[in-house]
Design a protein around this motif. Sequence first.
Motif, PDB file in Angstrom:
ATOM      1  N   UNK A   1      21.099   2.618  41.928  1.00 52.59           N
ATOM      2  CA  UNK A   1      19.843   2.467  41.451  1.00 52.59           C
ATOM      3  C   UNK A   1      19.593   3.399  39.786  1.00 52.59           C
ATOM      4  N   UNK A   2      19.425   2.484  38.810  1.00 54.24           N
ATOM      5  CA  UNK A   2      18.991   3.210  37.454  1.00 54.24           C
ATOM      6  C   UNK A   2      17.956   4.259  37.668  1.00 54.24           C
ATOM      7  N   UNK A   3      17.898   5.317  36.967  1.00 50.42           N
ATOM      8  CA  UNK A   3      16.749   6.127  37.014  1.00 50.42           C
ATOM      9  C   UNK A   3      15.293   5.647  36.860  1.00 50.42           C
ATOM     10  N   UNK A   4      15.312   4.652  35.724  1.00 49.50           N
ATOM     11  CA  UNK A   4      13.936   4.160  35.675  1.00 49.50           C
ATOM     12  C   UNK A   4      13.473   3.144  36.662  1.00 49.50           C
ATOM     13  N   UNK A   5      14.521   2.626  37.359  1.00 48.37           N
ATOM     14  CA  UNK A   5      14.087   1.678  38.434  1.00 48.37           C
ATOM     15  C   UNK A   5      13.721   2.427  39.795  1.00 48.37           C
ATOM     16  N   UNK A   6      13.924   3.971  39.948  1.00 47.14           N
ATOM     17  CA  UNK A   6      13.673   4.475  41.106  1.00 47.14           C
ATOM     18  C   UNK A   6      12.235   4.734  41.156  1.00 47.14           C
TER      19      UNK A   6
ATOM     20  N   UNK B   1       9.438  -2.404  28.969  1.00 43.87           N
ATOM     21  CA  UNK B   1       9.718  -0.764  28.433  1.00 43.87           C
ATOM     22  C   UNK B   1       9.691   0.202  29.604  1.00 43.87           C
ATOM     23  N   UNK B   2       9.117  -0.247  30.880  1.00 45.59           N
ATOM     24  CA  UNK B   2       9.125   0.585  31.938  1.00 45.59           C
ATOM     25  C   UNK B   2       7.713   1.470  31.778  1.00 45.59           C
TER      26      UNK B   2
ATOM     27  N   UNK C   1      13.163  -5.144  38.890  1.00 51.66           N
ATOM     28  CA  UNK C   1      13.206  -3.972  38.060  1.00 51.66           C
ATOM     29  C   UNK C   1      14.644  -4.047  37.477  1.00 51.66           C
ATOM     30  N   UNK C   2      15.563  -4.042  38.468  1.00 55.58           N
ATOM     31  CA  UNK C   2      17.126  -4.039  37.760  1.00 55.58           C
ATOM     32  C   UNK C   2      17.260  -5.149  36.824  1.00 55.58           C
ATOM     33  N   UNK C   3      16.510  -6.543  36.872  1.00 55.37           N
ATOM     34  CA  UNK C   3      16.865  -7.355  35.770  1.00 55.37           C
ATOM     35  C   UNK C   3      16.114  -6.658  34.440  1.00 55.37           C
ATOM     36  N   UNK C   4      14.937  -6.248  34.694  1.00 54.06           N
ATOM     37  CA  UNK C   4      14.308  -5.659  33.311  1.00 54.06           C
ATOM     38  C   UNK C   4      15.285  -4.413  32.771  1.00 54.06           C
ATOM     39  N   UNK C   5      15.677  -3.739  33.747  1.00 51.87           N
ATOM     40  CA  UNK C   5      16.616  -2.744  33.395  1.00 51.87           C
ATOM     41  C   UNK C   5      18.044  -3.215  32.456  1.00 51.87           C
TER      42      UNK C   5
ATOM     43  N   UNK D   1      19.120  -6.564  27.197  1.00 51.17           N
ATOM     44  CA  UNK D   1      19.572  -7.463  26.233  1.00 51.17           C
ATOM     45  C   UNK D   1      21.112  -7.887  27.058  1.00 51.17           C
ATOM     46  N   UNK D   2      21.293  -7.392  28.048  1.00 51.08           N
ATOM     47  CA  UNK D   2      22.588  -7.999  28.811  1.00 51.08           C
ATOM     48  C   UNK D   2      22.311  -9.510  29.293  1.00 51.08           C
ATOM     49  N   UNK D   3      20.856  -9.579  29.563  1.00 50.14           N
ATOM     50  CA  UNK D   3      20.544 -11.115  29.923  1.00 50.14           C
ATOM     51  C   UNK D   3      19.259 -11.573  28.881  1.00 50.14           C
TER      52      UNK D   3
END
Length: 584
Positions: A343-348, A371-372, A410-414, A417-419
């Motif tokens: 889990x990425x830090x900002x998704x936590x 931008x979280x 939140x993972x999608x937002x994280x 630009x890969x998506x």
Amino acid sequence: MGLSGDTGSEHDATGSVMASAAPSEVYAASDAYVSQYAALDPTGATAVGIDDHPTALTDYSPEALEERSNLAKSALLALKGIETTETRDRIASAFMQERLSVGLSLESLGEQYRDLNVLGGPIQATREVFDLMPRENEADWDQISVRMSGVAASLASVRSTLESGIQRGLLAPSRQVEGVARQCAAWAGTTGMQPFFISVASEFDRSGIESSALKASLKENAERATQAYAEIAEFLSEKYLPASTPVDGVGRERYAAFSRLYNGAKLDLDEAYEWGWAELERIEEQMTTLAERILPGAALSEVVDLLETDPSRSIEGPDAFRGWLQELLDKTISDLNETHFDIPERVQRVEAMIAPPGGGAAMYYTGPSEDFSRPGRTWYPTQGHTRFPLWGEVSTCYHEGVPGHHLQIAQVVHLGERLTRFQRTLGWNSGHGEGWALYAERLMGELGYLEVPDYEFGMLRAHALRAVRVIVDIGMHLGLRIPSTEKEFAGEVWTPEIGLAFAIERSRFPSEMMSFEIDRYLGLPGQAISYKIGERVWLEAREASKQQHGGAFDLKAWHAFALDLGPLGLDLLKKELAEFRPGP
């Protein structure tokens, strides 16, 4: 585990955007569409985390709806003209084309002229957008005040479209009109509750910000917004309701179109109806077995009564309950991170919130901003209750938080630009998202987090409700008959009254909640089935991958691959999950 054929930017371990290549034609077309759409639907843009127009509200007039429709047609034409060779481009283009096409097909049926339902639509969105606006400094409050000044115009545009629907003979059901009118009256304070916008403005007094001019503008604009909701409630009750249709069900053609919207799949509705019955029977058998561990020899109704009334199994007070939810969210993230998910830090970060009064009865989730700066949040409507039994709330928290909606969205937002920006913001699909969240409840049981029998029983009850939804939603809208093998209502055609009695008995949720649920099903055809239909696809895809790869199958890697795909309709999801390959 990511996708092959990457385009766009990559991220380092912290989620920061690294050096970016020039966007592909598909990505450029997606970004252009989202930017233009956000300008035409700023309320919806804020809801999905786009803060490009933080003081504007959406124009829902027939002319504005046509402008958004033309934008979709133009984007669809552009995408069809782009040849895709990279994996990311292919997925992004196919998904966006499918979503735009489904939306346009509903418009061809005139659904935009009768967009009234108790769960969510333009009227609710105009109020709910203020829940998502920051209140940290004077600039934030100024944006709130300016946005409040546009409430009356936005609601007037809704009214103009509904009036156009009356002229066209495209009418919302009376049940939905009455329900939305009650919500508007509650937010206007005409039912004895504090007016919503007045309560928002009163928060400014506790902010510590000293600005008499801003305080005055907030007060004035809050009063105007309150009056606007009182007026739309009066319009719905006195002018629209007499013209509305008493018919609740939408019939097979419209239902099929709505089910494509919410599921991203062409469903065999009769097969799904029969499967719903079989699934409910399977779940009820599991509940009966588990009930013996909680209260031996007791009927299911007695077990439910114990779990609902035992003070030792409850929490007193909304603040204490919110704190309990937050603690559970934080602990779950800590436990799952680096073991079952990375889990990425900002998704936590996810916040537990108590929902403002006057809305729906179900817990819900709102995603983070791009931008979280605004975190993901779970919202719990207390419905006036002060005591909260916990047996059903643990799996619900997993559903709305982690590993459910928050981790997925939140993972999608994280991923940034890969998506494409469309995938990250506007591309929500209920079958994919709600299916994943229901799968997440079951997954937590598989991982040992529902070892307390109370909590597992609560999860099973939630799954029984979702099976009931499949049966009742399809049954009521298509006018199907209840199987002759059933003890209650055998051979009868579904009606809202039968649906409510059946849902109360077989879901074992409170009657007040199920009354709202029936109204919800009838207002959003095909949405209620998306939970179980979606979970079915996730489970079947996982099992297919296990069978294909045998001992090499890695569940953590499969989850990472699946979440990195971003949102997809269920037909596309099945196709892309079949491409999973274990290993580096």
